[in-house]
Each structure stands twice: as C-alpha cells, then as structure tokens.
Design a protein around this motif. Structure first.
Motif, PDB file in Angstrom:
ATOM      1  N   LEU A 409       0.927  -1.233   0.078  1.00 11.11           N
ATOM      2  CA  LEU A 409      -0.011   0.124   0.106  1.00 11.11           C
ATOM      3  C   LEU A 409       0.841   1.288  -0.027  1.00 11.11           C
ATOM      4  O   LEU A 409       0.467   2.388  -0.511  1.00 11.11           O
ATOM      5  CB  LEU A 409      -0.831   0.147   1.109  1.00 11.11           C
ATOM      6  CG  LEU A 409      -2.187  -0.814   1.155  1.00 11.11           C
ATOM      7  CD1 LEU A 409      -2.733  -1.009   2.549  1.00 11.11           C
ATOM      8  CD2 LEU A 409      -3.040  -0.682  -0.002  1.00 11.11           C
ATOM      9  N   ALA A 410       2.136   1.255   0.594  1.00  9.63           N
ATOM     10  CA  ALA A 410       2.807   2.332   0.612  1.00  9.63           C
ATOM     11  C   ALA A 410       3.571   2.583  -0.638  1.00  9.63           C
ATOM     12  O   ALA A 410       3.552   3.720  -1.175  1.00  9.63           O
ATOM     13  CB  ALA A 410       3.880   2.208   1.609  1.00  9.63           C
ATOM     14  N   MET A 411       3.890   1.585  -1.251  1.00  9.14           N
ATOM     15  CA  MET A 411       4.312   1.605  -2.873  1.00  9.14           C
ATOM     16  C   MET A 411       3.180   2.374  -3.531  1.00  9.14           C
ATOM     17  O   MET A 411       3.537   3.259  -4.428  1.00  9.14           O
ATOM     18  CB  MET A 411       4.683   0.282  -3.123  1.00  9.14           C
ATOM     19  CG  MET A 411       5.258   0.465  -4.815  1.00  9.14           C
ATOM     20  SD  MET A 411       5.561  -1.243  -5.189  1.00  9.14           S
ATOM     21  CE  MET A 411       4.099  -1.971  -5.303  1.00  9.14           C
ATOM     22  N   ALA A 412       1.916   1.820  -3.521  1.00  6.64           N
ATOM     23  CA  ALA A 412       0.871   2.199  -4.417  1.00  6.64           C
ATOM     24  C   ALA A 412       0.635   3.795  -4.084  1.00  6.64           C
ATOM     25  O   ALA A 412       0.408   4.335  -4.936  1.00  6.64           O
ATOM     26  CB  ALA A 412      -0.418   1.430  -4.180  1.00  6.64           C
ATOM     27  N   ALA A 413       0.608   4.070  -2.674  1.00  7.02           N
ATOM     28  CA  ALA A 413       0.618   5.446  -2.587  1.00  7.02           C
ATOM     29  C   ALA A 413       1.296   6.486  -2.877  1.00  7.02           C
ATOM     30  O   ALA A 413       1.037   7.626  -3.582  1.00  7.02           O
ATOM     31  CB  ALA A 413       0.428   5.651  -1.006  1.00  7.02           C
ATOM     32  N   THR A 414       2.671   6.026  -3.034  1.00  8.49           N
ATOM     33  CA  THR A 414       3.781   6.937  -3.596  1.00  8.49           C
ATOM     34  C   THR A 414       3.226   6.948  -5.139  1.00  8.49           C
ATOM     35  O   THR A 414       3.535   8.118  -5.776  1.00  8.49           O
ATOM     36  CB  THR A 414       5.022   6.319  -3.400  1.00  8.49           C
ATOM     37  OG1 THR A 414       5.355   6.277  -1.833  1.00  8.49           O
ATOM     38  CG2 THR A 414       6.271   7.127  -4.043  1.00  8.49           C
ATOM     39  N   GLU A 415       3.083   6.027  -5.791  1.00 11.25           N
ATOM     40  CA  GLU A 415       3.019   6.026  -7.238  1.00 11.25           C
ATOM     41  C   GLU A 415       1.725   6.690  -7.822  1.00 11.25           C
ATOM     42  O   GLU A 415       1.351   7.565  -8.419  1.00 11.25           O
ATOM     43  CB  GLU A 415       2.834   4.804  -7.828  1.00 11.25           C
ATOM     44  CG  GLU A 415       4.316   3.854  -7.610  1.00 11.25           C
ATOM     45  CD  GLU A 415       4.131   2.305  -8.211  1.00 11.25           C
ATOM     46  OE1 GLU A 415       3.063   2.106  -8.145  1.00 11.25           O
ATOM     47  OE2 GLU A 415       5.212   1.798  -8.298  1.00 11.25           O
ATOM     48  N   ALA A 416       0.686   6.419  -6.573  1.00  7.05           N
ATOM     49  CA  ALA A 416      -0.650   7.188  -6.943  1.00  7.05           C
ATOM     50  C   ALA A 416      -0.645   8.939  -6.650  1.00  7.05           C
ATOM     51  O   ALA A 416      -1.051   9.481  -7.509  1.00  7.05           O
ATOM     52  CB  ALA A 416      -1.760   6.598  -6.046  1.00  7.05           C
ATOM     53  N   ASP A 417       0.230   8.987  -5.777  1.00  8.49           N
ATOM     54  CA  ASP A 417       0.476  10.580  -5.552  1.00  8.49           C
ATOM     55  C   ASP A 417       1.191  11.227  -6.822  1.00  8.49           C
ATOM     56  O   ASP A 417       0.739  12.520  -7.120  1.00  8.49           O
ATOM     57  CB  ASP A 417       1.155  10.681  -4.369  1.00  8.49           C
ATOM     58  CG  ASP A 417       0.535  10.545  -2.969  1.00  8.49           C
ATOM     59  OD1 ASP A 417      -0.748  10.569  -3.206  1.00  8.49           O
ATOM     60  OD2 ASP A 417       0.934  10.482  -1.983  1.00  8.49           O
ATOM     61  N   THR A 418       2.130  10.591  -7.595  1.00 10.14           N
ATOM     62  CA  THR A 418       2.709  11.090  -8.454  1.00 10.14           C
ATOM     63  C   THR A 418       1.694  11.091  -9.588  1.00 10.14           C
ATOM     64  O   THR A 418       1.890  12.277 -10.413  1.00 10.14           O
ATOM     65  CB  THR A 418       3.781  10.062  -9.057  1.00 10.14           C
ATOM     66  OG1 THR A 418       4.767   9.862  -7.882  1.00 10.14           O
ATOM     67  CG2 THR A 418       4.576  10.478 -10.129  1.00 10.14           C
ATOM     68  N   VAL A 419       0.694  10.272  -9.771  1.00  9.00           N
ATOM     69  CA  VAL A 419      -0.337  10.437 -10.853  1.00  9.00           C
ATOM     70  C   VAL A 419      -1.249  11.678 -10.543  1.00  9.00           C
ATOM     71  O   VAL A 419      -1.495  12.379 -11.599  1.00  9.00           O
ATOM     72  CB  VAL A 419      -1.041   9.030 -11.005  1.00  9.00           C
ATOM     73  CG1 VAL A 419      -2.209   9.265 -11.786  1.00  9.00           C
ATOM     74  CG2 VAL A 419      -0.170   7.890 -11.207  1.00  9.00           C
ATOM     75  N   LEU A 420      -1.524  11.813  -9.533  1.00  8.65           N
ATOM     76  CA  LEU A 420      -2.541  12.859  -8.894  1.00  8.65           C
ATOM     77  C   LEU A 420      -1.661  14.306  -9.284  1.00  8.65           C
ATOM     78  O   LEU A 420      -2.151  15.064  -9.751  1.00  8.65           O
ATOM     79  CB  LEU A 420      -2.744  12.703  -7.611  1.00  8.65           C
ATOM     80  CG  LEU A 420      -3.892  11.564  -7.171  1.00  8.65           C
ATOM     81  CD1 LEU A 420      -3.922  11.504  -5.715  1.00  8.65           C
ATOM     82  CD2 LEU A 420      -5.221  11.803  -7.840  1.00  8.65           C
TER      83      LEU A 420
END
Length: 424
Positions: A409-420
């Motif tokens: 989840l931490a990895m996904a959050a980092t990548e998702a924040d980049t997308v946002l």
C-alpha cells in the motif's frame, strides 16, 4: 461498471451516422439525433424499439441508434477522436469512472437543469448514481445502468460443510472462517480477480469505506488509502490466500465465475450481472450483502451514464428531453429489468414488471436493496484509471507475490500521488 451481456462484442456499423448537423435541423424540420449505445443482440434490439417508440410519439425528433464503437471500453477514445474532428454523437454510453474526465470537456452538455426539473424526479435515483453523475456541481450524465457488489454463495456447498448461510450482520472475520471451512476436496472457499485492473480495485474500496476511511484527500490532490485500516483489510485477503489457501486467485479475471458455476468455489464477490449465467448453470445460490466492519456493510456501485454532447442548443435540448423520457419508470423497466439489470430508479420497483423480475431471478431484490448501502462514488479525479492501476498492481503483489500489505500500500500510495500530481 460491468459490461453487461454481449456489450463487449460490438460492431462498427453506423459509426459516423448522423454525427454532423443535418439539413432538416438547420431548416427547422425534425431534430435528428445520433445515439451511440454500444450494445448488440438483445440489448441493441431493445434500444432500437425504444428509439422507434420515441420517434413515433415525437414526430419533431428522429433518433438514430448506432453502435458507435467496436467495444464499450473504447467509447471514450472514439468520442474524443470524433470531437477533435468537429463531430460527435448527440448521446453516448459512458462508464461512470470517465465522468471526471468528461466534465472538463466544454462539448459535454450540462444536464443539471434537466435533472433538477420536477418532472425528471432526480431524487428518485439512488444517491450513488447521483454522486457518480455529478462532478463539481455539474451533472455530466444520467444513469444508464447501475449495479453493486454483494456476495453470491453456493447453498449446496454451505450445506455440505454444515455452515449457516451468511447473515446480514456478518463480518469479514466470519467471511474468512466460512471460506476456510468451505475449502476442501478441490473446492476453494472464495476467489479474487488479481488482474491489477479496476476489477481488482473496486472490490477493495468498500473495505476502506466501511472503516471510515477515504481513497483520496478531500481536495483530490493526495491519496488517503495508505492507513492501518486498509493494511488490515488487505492483510485479511493476503492471509486467506497465502495461509488459509482458501482463495482462488484469478489472474485473468475470467475463470472465477465459471468455477463458481461448476461448484468449485463457494462464494464470490460479484454483482447482479452474474445471476443470469448462474441460473443457467442451475446453481442453488443465495445472495447477501458484503461482510462488514463494526456493523457497516457499505458497498460500491458501478453506474454507467448516458452523456449528451452539445451539437447546438436545439439538438442538445432534444437529447435532454429524450433522456427524461428514457429514464421514466416505464422505459426503465424495458431497458434494465428486461435485460437482467437493476432498476435505475426507485419508482420502477413499484411496477408489476419488477415483481416479475425478482420472481424470475431469485435474490435479485437483495442487490436492489443493497443500493442503499452504496453511499459513495469513486474519486472524482480525471486520472482515476491510472490511479486505480497503481492500487490494483499493489493488491496483486500482496496476494500473488507475497509483498507485505503495508509495504504494498505504501508503494501504491507513492505512485498514486505521482499520478495525482501530474493531473494538477
């Protein structure tokens, strides 16, 4: 959310029929409208019949249904392509997750005044439908199809395992226990599609909402799903898959339903679209709401919408008037119930057609009632598809690859924040 029936196998016939302004429009004759619906076979036949009925009762309008694209998944791309050329259909079938993206396009007609008119009955639609349709105060589309997620279970397998059928107050721990006890003799207790797509992700979001969590921050600029509660939810699935061995991990997303139909999976998280095929396979099934946390059984709905494109005020107004007619209970019953889908409005449940519908498809009324448990929409961010992909990959990594849930989840959050961040 789901593509229903044969809607995924579409034809290109009539792709560009009637996209531009017609001479009759300009001369003040009948308003000619093109309706891209993305349906074939039985669905397309119902569309044709509805259009014919409207044309007959409204001689000042001529609606021409057209498939619009080879696959509903490609509808947004195809519409954007014709918009770039200065042409567009008047009405098109669009997935609900596309609404934030469409809301930014000036060619998308604002339906706010249409749905707020007393004769439309906007309050008669379930809150989850309205939440998907409205983006930043603008109503981008009106509901075409709605569904939600619940649990479909095999009564025969529950009986053989000596288990009580799931109750309305069951928890995720109860779900895990049942899955573990059902797993034996080549049978899995449950299944999870680990394609990394939205099919993976939308099964996870309700578990966050049930615990009072969120997917993104209120301003939509940062992810909000990387929490201990979310790690607990993903950890439950990880433990079921890797310790209990009670979960069939479906890596192409197309096997778990046939396995359920053949008695090899005891429970699936699915929606009303699955029931007709299950009935055809003569499975003795039941339906229950999702398991919950602390008495919260919130689910997720997947509304798809009819979207109007502004090809001039006369055509846009005529399109909005048509959708007002199309979504009335009598037409709703023909379009939704007749094809095995849930009604899009509450008043439709008062019709005799609905009584026949729930008699012909046992426990479909559980899915209808479950719409009251669908209280939120997926985030209204234009980059949601890419955002979702990051989360889907993390879920798959945890369940298939064994990555610890909190780490995934931490990895996904980092990548998702980049997308946002790129979307600002």
């Amino acid at each position: 959310m789901k593509v229903h029936g044969a809607a995924a196998l579409l034809l290109v016939t009539g792709l560009l029929a009637g996209c531009g302004s017609s001479s009759s429009d300009e001369a003040g004759g009948p308003v000619e409208l093109t309706w891209w619906h993305g349906q074939v076979e039985t669905q397309a036949k119902v569309i044709e019949e509805l259009a014919a009925d409207y044309n007959k009762s409204h001689p000042d309008v001529k609606i021409t249904p057209a498939v619009g694209t080879t696959n509903v998944d490609d509808m947004l791309q195809k519409v954007q392509a014709v918009l770039a050329g200065g042409k567009a259909p008047d009405i098109a079938y669009m997935y609900g997750t596309w609404m934030p993206h469409l809301a930014r396009n000036p060619k998308v007609y604002d339906l706010t005044a249409t749905v707020k008119a007393p004769e439309f009955g906007w309050d008669d639609f379930w809150p989850s439908e309205r939440a998907v349709s409205e983006v930043n105060g603008k109503v981008v589309g009106v509901p075409a199809v709605v569904d939600n997620l619940g649990v479909i279970y095999n009564k025969k397998l529950f009986d053989a395992a000596g288990l009580d059928y799931p109750g309305k107050d069951w928890t995720w721990d109860d779900f895990r226990t049942a899955a573990k006890q059902l797993t034996k003799d080549g049978v899995y207790g449950t299944a999870y599609p680990v394609t990394g797509t939205e099919d993976t992700v939308w099964r996870f979001w309700p578990m966050i909402w049930q615990q009072g969590g969120a997917i993104v921050t209120p301003d939509g600029k940062k992810s909000a799903f990387n929490t201990p509660q979310a790690a607990q939810a993903l950890g439950l699935w990880s433990a079921m898959a890797r310790q209990d061995k009670s979960v069939y991990l479906d890596q192409n997303g197309e096997k778990f339903l046939p396995l359920f139909q053949s008695g090899k999976v005891g429970m699936i998280i699915a929606g009303p679209w699955a029931l007709l095929d299950i009935i055809d396979h003569k499975v003795d099934y039941g339906v229950q709401v999702l398991p919950g946390y602390n008495g919260n059984h919130e689910t997720i709905a997947g509304p798809d919408n009819w979207v109007v494109f502004d090809n001039g005020s006369r055509r846009a107004k005529a399109s909005a008037d048509f959708l007002t007619w199309l979504t009335r209970p009598e037409q709703d019953a023909r379009w939704t119930l007749g094809l095995g889908n849930l009604p899009i409005r509450k008043a439709t449940t008062e019709l005799p057609a609905y009584e026949k519908f729930i008699k012909d498809i046992p426990d479909m009324d559980v899915f209808t009632a479950n719409l009251d448990n669908a209280k939120q929409a997926r985030p209204h961010v234009p980059v949601y598809p890419e955002f979702s992909e990051k989360v889907g990959n993390a879920i798959s990594e945890a369940l298939v690859g064994g990555t610890p849930p909190q780490e995934a989840l931490a990895m996904a959050a980092t990548e998702a924040d980049t997308v946002l961040g790129r979307a600002r």
